[in-house]
Write an enzyme that holds these catalytic residues in place. Structure first.
Site, PDB file in Angstrom:
ATOM      1  N   ILE A 129       0.786  -1.558  -0.614  1.00 30.56           N
ATOM      2  CA  ILE A 129       0.066   0.289   0.385  1.00 30.56           C
ATOM      3  C   ILE A 129       0.836   1.486   0.589  1.00 30.56           C
ATOM      4  CG2 ILE A 129      -2.276  -1.110   1.014  1.00 30.56           C
ATOM      5  CD1 ILE A 129      -1.076   0.887   3.803  1.00 30.56           C
ATOM      6  N   GLN A 142      14.083  -3.524   7.643  1.00 36.87           N
ATOM      7  CA  GLN A 142      13.242  -4.344   7.792  1.00 36.87           C
ATOM      8  C   GLN A 142      12.350  -3.671   9.035  1.00 36.87           C
ATOM      9  OE1 GLN A 142      13.464  -8.756   8.874  1.00 36.87           O
ATOM     10  NE2 GLN A 142      11.575  -9.268   8.670  1.00 36.87           N
ATOM     11  N   VAL A 143      10.741  -3.879   8.617  1.00 38.45           N
ATOM     12  CA  VAL A 143       9.870  -2.920   9.435  1.00 38.45           C
ATOM     13  C   VAL A 143       9.005  -3.972   9.582  1.00 38.45           C
ATOM     14  CG1 VAL A 143       7.380  -1.248   9.231  1.00 38.45           C
ATOM     15  CG2 VAL A 143      10.012  -0.383   8.353  1.00 38.45           C
ATOM     16  N   HIS A 193       8.634 -11.266   4.165  1.00 33.37           N
ATOM     17  CA  HIS A 193       7.833 -10.950   3.289  1.00 33.37           C
ATOM     18  C   HIS A 193       8.995 -10.994   1.715  1.00 33.37           C
ATOM     19  CE1 HIS A 193       8.603  -7.407   5.438  1.00 33.37           C
ATOM     20  NE2 HIS A 193       8.863  -7.025   4.821  1.00 33.37           N
ATOM     21  N   HIS A 239       9.827  -8.625  -1.504  1.00 38.37           N
ATOM     22  CA  HIS A 239       8.703  -7.611  -2.609  1.00 38.37           C
ATOM     23  C   HIS A 239       9.083  -7.931  -3.922  1.00 38.37           C
ATOM     24  CE1 HIS A 239       8.943  -4.380   0.665  1.00 38.37           C
ATOM     25  NE2 HIS A 239      10.351  -4.946   1.128  1.00 38.37           N
TER      26      HIS A 239
HETATM   27  P1  AMP Z   1      10.491  -3.652   5.111  1.00 42.71           P
HETATM   28  O1  AMP Z   1       9.699  -4.958   6.127  1.00 42.71           O
HETATM   29  O2  AMP Z   1      10.464  -2.947   5.166  1.00 42.71           O
HETATM   30  O3  AMP Z   1      10.856  -4.431   3.972  1.00 42.71           O
HETATM   31  O4  AMP Z   1       9.010  -3.326   3.936  1.00 42.71           O
HETATM   32  C1  AMP Z   1       7.648  -3.264   4.654  1.00 42.71           C
HETATM   33  C2  AMP Z   1       6.172  -3.422   3.605  1.00 42.71           C
HETATM   34  O5  AMP Z   1       4.948  -3.023   4.008  1.00 42.71           O
HETATM   35  C3  AMP Z   1       6.314  -2.032   3.058  1.00 42.71           C
HETATM   36  O6  AMP Z   1       7.011  -1.888   1.744  1.00 42.71           O
HETATM   37  C4  AMP Z   1       4.736  -1.330   3.309  1.00 42.71           C
HETATM   38  O7  AMP Z   1       4.580  -0.407   2.665  1.00 42.71           O
HETATM   39  C5  AMP Z   1       4.088  -2.354   3.282  1.00 42.71           C
HETATM   40  N1  AMP Z   1       2.759  -2.752   4.571  1.00 42.71           N
HETATM   41  C6  AMP Z   1       2.835  -2.880   5.718  1.00 42.71           C
HETATM   42  N2  AMP Z   1       1.670  -2.885   6.241  1.00 42.71           N
HETATM   43  C7  AMP Z   1       0.710  -3.017   4.436  1.00 42.71           C
HETATM   44  C8  AMP Z   1      -0.688  -3.132   5.065  1.00 42.71           C
HETATM   45  N3  AMP Z   1      -1.419  -3.400   6.104  1.00 42.71           N
HETATM   46  N4  AMP Z   1      -0.765  -3.610   3.049  1.00 42.71           N
HETATM   47  C9  AMP Z   1       0.398  -3.927   2.427  1.00 42.71           C
HETATM   48  N5  AMP Z   1       1.699  -2.943   2.222  1.00 42.71           N
HETATM   49  C10 AMP Z   1       1.924  -3.075   3.782  1.00 42.71           C
END
Ligand code: AMP
Ligand code: ZN
Length: 139
Positions: free
Chosen positions: A31, A93-94, A99, A101
């Site tokens: 999103i 990593q958030v 996951h 990408h």
């Molecule tokens: P990262 O952990 O940095 O690899 O990325 C986490 C990704 O999850 C980010 O690109 C966010 O935009 C995405 N994200 C977080 N919450 C949601 C959600 N509810 N739906 C879709 N994508 C999400």
């Protein structure tokens, strides 16, 4: 376990733009997309990162990712698709649920920041030593 946002998405407790699902993997649109078609592929079973994910779930996620980039190619005709996977808060990593990408680049769009770092030759001796260190630690 702490409430995991991606586990909630799999359970349908949080809405998502789903593009694919099988018995082990699930995929939906990011999103906060870097580009059109930015998709996340995740295992249904919670695992934090590449250190933790079981082999069969890892295989399922990557098997699904190939199906999905074939669909992205057919649907969006990108010039390429970057696959990116982060492990640990130190590398941004958030969401702590494994996951992958899938980030398409459209024709005419600027280069993706994730794929355009500058190439600078390293110190060959240091690279050799590091390779030996890692190779010796392979289990
Ligand atoms: P990262 O952990 O940095 O690899 O990325 C986490 C990704 O999850 C980010 O690109 C966010 O935009 C995405 N994200 C977080 N919450 C949601 C959600 N509810 N739906 C879709 N994508 C999400
Ligand atoms: Zn989770």
């Amino acid at each position: 376990m702490e409430e995991c946002i991606f586990c909630k998405i799999i359970k349908g407790e949080i809405p998502s733009f789903k593009v694919y699902e099988d018995d082990k993997a699930f995929a939906f649109e990011d999103i906060n997309p870097i580009s059109q078609g930015h998709t996340l592929v995740i295992p249904k079973r919670h695992a934090q990162d590449l250190w933790e994910i079981p082999e069969d779930d890892l295989a399922a996620v990557h098997h699904a990712s190939r199906k999905i980039i074939q669909a992205i190619r057919d649907a969006l005709n990108p010039t390429g698709v970057a696959c990116l996977q982060l492990n640990g808060r130190a590398v941004n990593q958030v969401v702590m649920h494994y996951h992958l990408h899938l980030i398409p680049r459209a024709s005419g769009e600027p280069e993706l920041p994730v794929s355009s770092w500058e190439l600078k030759q390293g110190d060959m001796e240091a690279i050799k030593e590091t390779a030996e260190k890692i190779a010796a630690a392979i289990r």
